[in-house]
Design a protein around this motif. Structure first.
Motif, PDB file in Angstrom:
ATOM      1  N   UNK A 101       0.827  -1.201   0.000  1.00 21.54           N
ATOM      2  CA  UNK A 101       0.000   0.000   0.000  1.00 21.54           C
ATOM      3  C   UNK A 101       0.861   1.250   0.000  1.00 21.54           C
ATOM      4  N   UNK A 102       1.903   1.249   0.810  1.00 20.55           N
ATOM      5  CA  UNK A 102       2.766   2.422   0.918  1.00 20.55           C
ATOM      6  C   UNK A 102       3.575   2.629  -0.356  1.00 20.55           C
ATOM      7  N   UNK A 103       3.953   1.539  -1.012  1.00 23.70           N
ATOM      8  CA  UNK A 103       4.666   1.668  -2.281  1.00 23.70           C
ATOM      9  C   UNK A 103       3.769   2.269  -3.354  1.00 23.70           C
ATOM     10  N   UNK A 104       2.514   1.800  -3.378  1.00 24.03           N
ATOM     11  CA  UNK A 104       1.583   2.269  -4.415  1.00 24.03           C
ATOM     12  C   UNK A 104       1.038   3.662  -4.093  1.00 24.03           C
ATOM     13  N   UNK A 105       0.772   3.896  -2.808  1.00 23.55           N
ATOM     14  CA  UNK A 105       0.237   5.185  -2.358  1.00 23.55           C
ATOM     15  C   UNK A 105       1.082   5.669  -1.179  1.00 23.55           C
ATOM     16  N   UNK A 106       2.181   6.340  -1.433  1.00 24.18           N
ATOM     17  CA  UNK A 106       3.089   6.734  -0.345  1.00 24.18           C
ATOM     18  C   UNK A 106       2.374   7.488   0.771  1.00 24.18           C
ATOM     19  N   UNK A 107       2.733   7.120   2.000  1.00 25.44           N
ATOM     20  CA  UNK A 107       2.136   7.744   3.167  1.00 25.44           C
ATOM     21  C   UNK A 107       0.896   7.041   3.685  1.00 25.44           C
ATOM     22  N   UNK A 108       0.521   5.925   3.070  1.00 28.25           N
ATOM     23  CA  UNK A 108      -0.676   5.188   3.499  1.00 28.25           C
ATOM     24  C   UNK A 108      -0.381   4.399   4.769  1.00 28.25           C
ATOM     25  N   UNK A 109      -1.314   4.438   5.701  1.00 27.11           N
ATOM     26  CA  UNK A 109      -1.232   3.657   6.940  1.00 27.11           C
ATOM     27  C   UNK A 109      -2.279   2.552   6.889  1.00 27.11           C
ATOM     28  N   UNK A 110      -1.838   1.320   7.041  1.00 28.44           N
ATOM     29  CA  UNK A 110      -2.728   0.166   7.057  1.00 28.44           C
ATOM     30  C   UNK A 110      -2.987  -0.203   8.509  1.00 28.44           C
ATOM     31  N   UNK A 111      -4.236  -0.099   8.936  1.00 24.26           N
ATOM     32  CA  UNK A 111      -4.603  -0.232  10.341  1.00 24.26           C
ATOM     33  C   UNK A 111      -5.290  -1.565  10.601  1.00 24.26           C
ATOM     34  N   UNK A 112      -4.778  -2.292  11.604  1.00 23.49           N
ATOM     35  CA  UNK A 112      -5.337  -3.585  11.986  1.00 23.49           C
ATOM     36  C   UNK A 112      -6.251  -3.384  13.191  1.00 23.49           C
ATOM     37  N   UNK A 113      -7.403  -4.022  13.163  1.00 22.21           N
ATOM     38  CA  UNK A 113      -8.346  -3.977  14.277  1.00 22.21           C
ATOM     39  C   UNK A 113      -8.206  -5.274  15.076  1.00 22.21           C
ATOM     40  N   UNK A 114      -9.300  -5.924  15.422  1.00 26.03           N
ATOM     41  CA  UNK A 114      -9.223  -7.187  16.155  1.00 26.03           C
ATOM     42  C   UNK A 114      -8.492  -8.247  15.351  1.00 26.03           C
ATOM     43  N   UNK A 115      -7.601  -8.960  16.024  1.00 25.82           N
ATOM     44  CA  UNK A 115      -6.950 -10.125  15.419  1.00 25.82           C
ATOM     45  C   UNK A 115      -7.345 -11.357  16.249  1.00 25.82           C
TER      46      UNK A 115
END
Length: 249
Positions: A101-115
């Protein structure tokens, strides 16, 4: 009076166990002392730290709670409640997604919820119907406002329960896990789903052989134009999935 106390503490132990897996043990230890609250906090901290060290022996590892990298837990709440554990393969998948995600859209944060909880296959992470074996995790949506993408933002403080309304074929029945929570919806900011990042994330996950299923409400799947069979409806008996993405191995 003794019966009431036993019932009260028993209920508290049960509730803490259901919510955190280890909290019930901490409260049981606290009952052996006069300074219960202080002992509980200390015991829970020791158990929490012990879980981070020993869970890998049981096949689960903690997701990062604070990280400069692109993949991180959405809230410290999930970490504090021991709900941030995953199998090593699932953790790597989520981190690889964040990097992509960050490579394709720099600055993107991928957020994890419940695991998942740190221990015991079959110990369900309520209110989820699964999340019981280290192989499931939820991801927050990617959001935007009128200016553009909002890095690290979610509509609700915990990432859940801010629903994207759309048509549904599910009947209106009670009881149900398909909560509408209409009284909460006016509280959330008026962000929209960021379609480019959502579409890229779903297609990336669908194309990864480590991912077996992806749950998302059909109206969002259709809106985003994602057609891979891995992206499917979770069914009317499960919670709504128009506030998060569920993935599993």
């Amino acid at each position: 009076m003794l019966f009431v106390r036993v019932a009260l503490h028993g209920s508290l132990i049960a509730a803490l166990t259901v919510v955190t897996q280890l909290g019930g043990i901490a409260w049981a230890i606290a009952l052996l002392t006069s300074r219960k609250l202080l002992t509980f906090v200390a015991a829970y901290a020791v158990l929490w730290l012990g879980a981070t060290l020993t869970a890998p022996m049981a096949g689960r590892v903690p997701m990062p709670c604070a990280s400069a990298g692109p993949t991180v837990m959405q809230s410290w709440l999930y970490c504090g409640l021991n709900r941030h554990y995953a199998s090593p393969e699932l953790k790597q998948t989520l981190e690889d997604l964040g990097t992509a995600m960050d490579d394709r859209f720099p600055g993107t944060r991928t957020l994890v919820l419940d695991a998942n909880f740190p221990f015991l296959d079959g110990f369900r992470l309520l209110p989820h119907r699964s999340h019981d074996d280290g192989e499931k995790a939820d991801l927050a949506f990617f959001y935007q406002n009128e200016i553009g993408y909002l890095p690290g933002a979610t509509r609700s403080p915990i990432g859940y329960f801010a629903f994207e309304q759309g048509p549904s074929a599910c009947p209106q029945v009670w009881p149900t896990f398909r909560w509408d929570l209409e009284f909460l919806q006016p509280l959330w900011p008026d962000y929209g789903v960021e379609p480019q990042r959502m579409r890229f994330a779903l297609n990336w996950l669908a194309g990864d052989p480590r991912v077996g299923k992806i749950f998302l409400e059909p109206h969002l799947r259709d809106q985003l134009g994602v057609s891979d069979p891995k992206v499917r409806f979770q069914g009317c008996n499960a919670a709504r999935h128009d506030d998060h993405i569920h993935i599993q191995q």
